[in-house]
Motif scaffolding. Sequence first.
Motif, mmCIF file in Angstrom:
data_model
loop_
_atom_site.group_PDB
_atom_site.id
_atom_site.type_symbol
_atom_site.label_atom_id
_atom_site.label_comp_id
_atom_site.label_asym_id
_atom_site.label_seq_id
_atom_site.Cartn_x
_atom_site.Cartn_y
_atom_site.Cartn_z
ATOM 1 N N SER A 91 43.725 34.311 35.488
ATOM 2 C CA SER A 91 44.833 33.724 34.740
ATOM 3 C C SER A 91 44.721 32.207 34.768
ATOM 4 C CB SER A 91 46.180 34.157 35.322
ATOM 5 O OG SER A 91 46.460 33.454 36.512
ATOM 6 N N ARG A 92 45.499 31.549 33.939
ATOM 7 C CA ARG A 92 45.474 30.090 33.912
ATOM 8 C C ARG A 92 45.985 29.500 35.218
ATOM 9 N NH1 ARG A 92 46.837 31.894 28.868
ATOM 10 N NH2 ARG A 92 45.516 31.154 27.148
ATOM 11 N N ASP B 259 37.827 41.003 30.001
ATOM 12 C CA ASP B 259 38.917 40.826 29.041
ATOM 13 C C ASP B 259 39.313 39.358 28.880
ATOM 14 O OD1 ASP B 259 39.111 43.642 28.841
ATOM 15 O OD2 ASP B 259 40.400 43.703 30.617
ATOM 16 N N ALA B 260 38.644 38.471 29.594
ATOM 17 C CA ALA B 260 39.020 37.058 29.632
ATOM 18 C C ALA B 260 38.081 36.196 28.787
ATOM 19 C CB ALA B 260 39.017 36.555 31.071
ATOM 20 N N LEU C 207 40.914 30.190 28.904
ATOM 21 C CA LEU C 207 41.467 30.144 27.554
ATOM 22 C C LEU C 207 42.230 31.424 27.220
ATOM 23 C CD1 LEU C 207 38.519 28.547 25.532
ATOM 24 C CD2 LEU C 207 40.366 27.417 26.790
ATOM 25 N N ARG C 208 41.766 32.542 27.739
ATOM 26 C CA ARG C 208 42.485 33.812 27.573
ATOM 27 C C ARG C 208 42.451 34.565 28.892
ATOM 28 N NH1 ARG C 208 39.968 37.651 23.372
ATOM 29 N NH2 ARG C 208 38.831 38.516 25.157
ATOM 30 N N GLU C 209 43.607 34.963 29.369
ATOM 31 C CA GLU C 209 43.703 35.676 30.633
ATOM 32 C C GLU C 209 43.230 37.121 30.473
ATOM 33 O OE1 GLU C 209 47.749 35.221 31.842
ATOM 34 O OE2 GLU C 209 47.520 33.082 32.313
ATOM 35 N N GLY C 210 42.727 37.688 31.570
ATOM 36 C CA GLY C 210 42.289 39.078 31.515
ATOM 37 C C GLY C 210 41.573 39.489 32.778
#
Length: 231
Positions: free
Chosen positions: A48-49, A118-119, A159-162
Motif C-alpha cells: 500500500s502507499r 495486483d500492484a 501507484l496502485r495498491e495490491g
Amino acid sequence: MESPDLPVEDLAGRIVWLCVGGASLLRSGDQEIRTGYLKTPVDEVRVSRAGLPGDEQVYETHGGPDRVVLSYSVENYAFWRDTLGLDLPQYAALGENFTTTGLTEFEVHVGDVFAVGDAVVQAAQPRSPCHKVAARHRRPRFTIEVARSHRTGILYRVLREGVVRVGDTMRLVAREPHGYSIADANRILIDRRDLAGARALLRVDSLAEAKKAELRDRLAAAPPTDPKELS
C-alpha cells in the motif's frame, strides 16, 4: 554516462523473496542499533502507499511515499560473492522487501513503472546505504563499497495498491525518455562535483523529492556558472 534505452516489453524480473520486519536490535561490537533492517520471509504481502504490513521504519527519514518498497537483486548477491567473497544470506541481506532477479540498478531507470502481482510500483530513487549495512555484515567499509558499486538497491513508490506474492513477475509497463538508470542517479548523487549531472537529474520529474532537494542544495552552494555551460 546515460544508460541505453530499452523497449518496455523487454524488461521484466521476478520476486524471489518477499520480506518484512519490525524494529529489532542489531549488535555492532559493543553497540546495539535499533533497526527495521532485519527482515523475515513471507509468502505474500499487501503493498500500500502507507507501507507493507509488518514492516517498520525506525527513523522518519527511512519512510515516506517515495520509499515504500526496497528491492535488491540476486545478481548483486552474486557480485558481492564473486568480488569480495561475501557469503550473504539468501534474502534481505541488504534489508530489502523484494529480492528480485532480472532487475538491477543498471537496468531499471528512474521513473520506471512495474506491474507486480495486483500492484503497480514506480522506481523513485536509489537507496542510500547507511552504517547498518556495514554493521550487519561486520565489514566496516561495506557501506562505502555498496555506494561506490552503484548496487545500492532501488526504492519504489506505490501507484496502485495490491497483493504481491513470491514468484510474481515484475514487468515494466512504462518508461520515461530521460535515459537515467538508478545506477546513473546514484553516481550523480554521490559525486558532488558533477554539477551538470545534478542539473540534468533534477529535470527528471519522477525522481524522489528528497533527492531533488539534495540536488538543489548542491547547486545553490556551487560557485556561479558561466551561462554558456548551461546551454
